[in-house]
Design a protein around this motif. Structure first.
Motif, short mmCIF file in Angstrom:
data_model
loop_
_atom_site.label_atom_id
_atom_site.label_comp_id
_atom_site.label_asym_id
_atom_site.label_seq_id
_atom_site.Cartn_x
_atom_site.Cartn_y
_atom_site.Cartn_z
N GLU A 33 -144.24 -35.22 25.82
CA GLU A 33 -144.87 -34.98 24.53
C GLU A 33 -143.78 -34.68 23.49
N PRO A 34 -143.99 -35.12 22.25
CA PRO A 34 -142.99 -34.85 21.20
C PRO A 34 -142.84 -33.36 20.93
N VAL A 35 -141.63 -32.98 20.56
CA VAL A 35 -141.34 -31.61 20.16
C VAL A 35 -141.01 -31.67 18.67
N GLU A 36 -141.72 -30.88 17.87
CA GLU A 36 -141.51 -30.89 16.43
C GLU A 36 -140.65 -29.69 16.04
N ILE A 37 -139.60 -29.94 15.28
CA ILE A 37 -138.68 -28.89 14.86
C ILE A 37 -138.66 -28.84 13.33
N PRO A 38 -139.12 -27.72 12.74
CA PRO A 38 -139.00 -27.60 11.28
C PRO A 38 -137.53 -27.52 10.88
N ILE A 39 -137.19 -28.08 9.74
CA ILE A 39 -135.81 -28.03 9.27
C ILE A 39 -135.68 -26.84 8.33
N THR A 40 -135.08 -25.77 8.85
CA THR A 40 -134.79 -24.58 8.06
C THR A 40 -133.29 -24.33 8.20
N ASP A 41 -132.82 -23.18 7.79
CA ASP A 41 -131.38 -22.91 7.90
C ASP A 41 -130.98 -22.37 9.26
N THR A 42 -131.93 -22.29 10.20
CA THR A 42 -131.65 -21.78 11.54
C THR A 42 -132.33 -22.64 12.59
N LEU A 43 -131.61 -22.95 13.66
CA LEU A 43 -132.18 -23.67 14.80
C LEU A 43 -131.93 -22.85 16.06
N ASP A 44 -133.01 -22.47 16.74
CA ASP A 44 -132.91 -21.76 18.01
C ASP A 44 -132.91 -22.79 19.12
N LEU A 45 -131.83 -22.86 19.88
CA LEU A 45 -131.67 -23.87 20.92
C LEU A 45 -132.24 -23.43 22.27
N HIS A 46 -132.75 -22.22 22.37
CA HIS A 46 -133.29 -21.72 23.64
C HIS A 46 -134.40 -22.59 24.24
N PRO A 47 -135.31 -23.16 23.44
CA PRO A 47 -136.39 -23.95 24.05
C PRO A 47 -135.95 -25.27 24.70
N PHE A 48 -134.71 -25.68 24.48
CA PHE A 48 -134.27 -27.00 24.93
C PHE A 48 -133.45 -26.92 26.21
N ARG A 49 -133.61 -27.97 27.04
CA ARG A 49 -132.83 -28.06 28.27
C ARG A 49 -131.36 -28.26 27.91
N PRO A 50 -130.46 -27.81 28.79
CA PRO A 50 -129.03 -27.96 28.51
C PRO A 50 -128.62 -29.41 28.21
N ASP A 51 -129.24 -30.38 28.87
CA ASP A 51 -128.87 -31.77 28.63
C ASP A 51 -129.42 -32.31 27.31
N GLU A 52 -130.27 -31.56 26.63
CA GLU A 52 -130.83 -31.96 25.33
C GLU A 52 -130.09 -31.32 24.15
N GLY A 77 -127.40 -18.29 22.11
CA GLY A 77 -127.47 -17.17 23.04
C GLY A 77 -126.09 -16.61 23.36
N ARG A 78 -126.08 -15.44 23.97
CA ARG A 78 -124.82 -14.76 24.28
C ARG A 78 -124.33 -15.15 25.67
N GLY A 79 -125.09 -14.98 26.68
CA GLY A 79 -124.80 -15.41 28.04
C GLY A 79 -123.33 -15.48 28.43
N ILE A 80 -122.98 -16.54 29.15
CA ILE A 80 -121.59 -16.72 29.61
C ILE A 80 -120.83 -17.73 28.74
N GLY A 81 -121.45 -18.22 27.69
CA GLY A 81 -120.76 -19.07 26.73
C GLY A 81 -120.83 -20.56 26.97
N MET A 82 -121.63 -21.00 27.95
CA MET A 82 -121.71 -22.44 28.23
C MET A 82 -122.30 -23.21 27.04
N GLN A 83 -123.44 -22.77 26.52
CA GLN A 83 -124.05 -23.48 25.40
C GLN A 83 -123.22 -23.35 24.13
N ARG A 84 -122.61 -22.18 23.93
CA ARG A 84 -121.73 -21.98 22.79
C ARG A 84 -120.60 -23.01 22.83
N GLY A 85 -119.96 -23.16 23.97
CA GLY A 85 -118.89 -24.14 24.12
C GLY A 85 -119.37 -25.56 23.92
N ASN A 86 -120.54 -25.86 24.44
CA ASN A 86 -121.14 -27.19 24.30
C ASN A 86 -121.39 -27.51 22.83
#
Length: 116
Positions: A33-52, A77-86
């Motif tokens: 199913e499509p995922v709709e993302i409003p375009i604002t000045d912030t994007l939270d990447l938590h809902p998305f799989r790492p490969d997305e 997110g803060r975590g171990i920095g994998m998504q930050r590096g990506n």
């Protein structure tokens, strides 16, 4: 506008709602199913799989830039920095990104976008 993003990333559609002047990205991933993302000045990447994350980030930044945003915040997110590096490795490759900095207290990267 349909954008194939080099043929190997998810197809996305950037739409404009002319009634409320609201912009959004609609992502379709492998028949889901499509995922709709409003375009604002912030994007939270938590809902998305790492490969997305890279493809979602790219489409979001292109749409935010087209909408006229000069600075946006990507929450990975803060975590171990994998998504930050990506995310930050992607930002280094984009010619329209003038710079970026960590907002470590929020687990985010603040991105400065160049003009359209």
């Amino acid at each position: 506008v349909v954008d194939d993003l080099r043929g190997h990333l998810p197809r996305g559609v950037v739409e404009q709602d002319h009634r409320g002047k609201e912009y959004r990205i609609i992502l379709r991933v492998d028949g889901e199913e499509p995922v709709e993302i409003p375009i604002t000045d912030t994007l939270d990447l938590h809902p998305f799989r790492p490969d997305e994350v890279r493809s979602v980030t790219l489409e979001y930044l292109e749409a935010a830039r087209a909408k006229g945003f000069r600075e946006v915040r990507l929450i990975h997110g803060r975590g171990i920095g994998m998504q930050r590096g990506n995310v930050q490795s992607l930002l280094r490759t984009l010619p329209f990104v003038e710079g970026f900095r960590d907002d470590a207290s929020l687990g985010a990267t603040v991105v400065l976008l160049g003009g359209a």
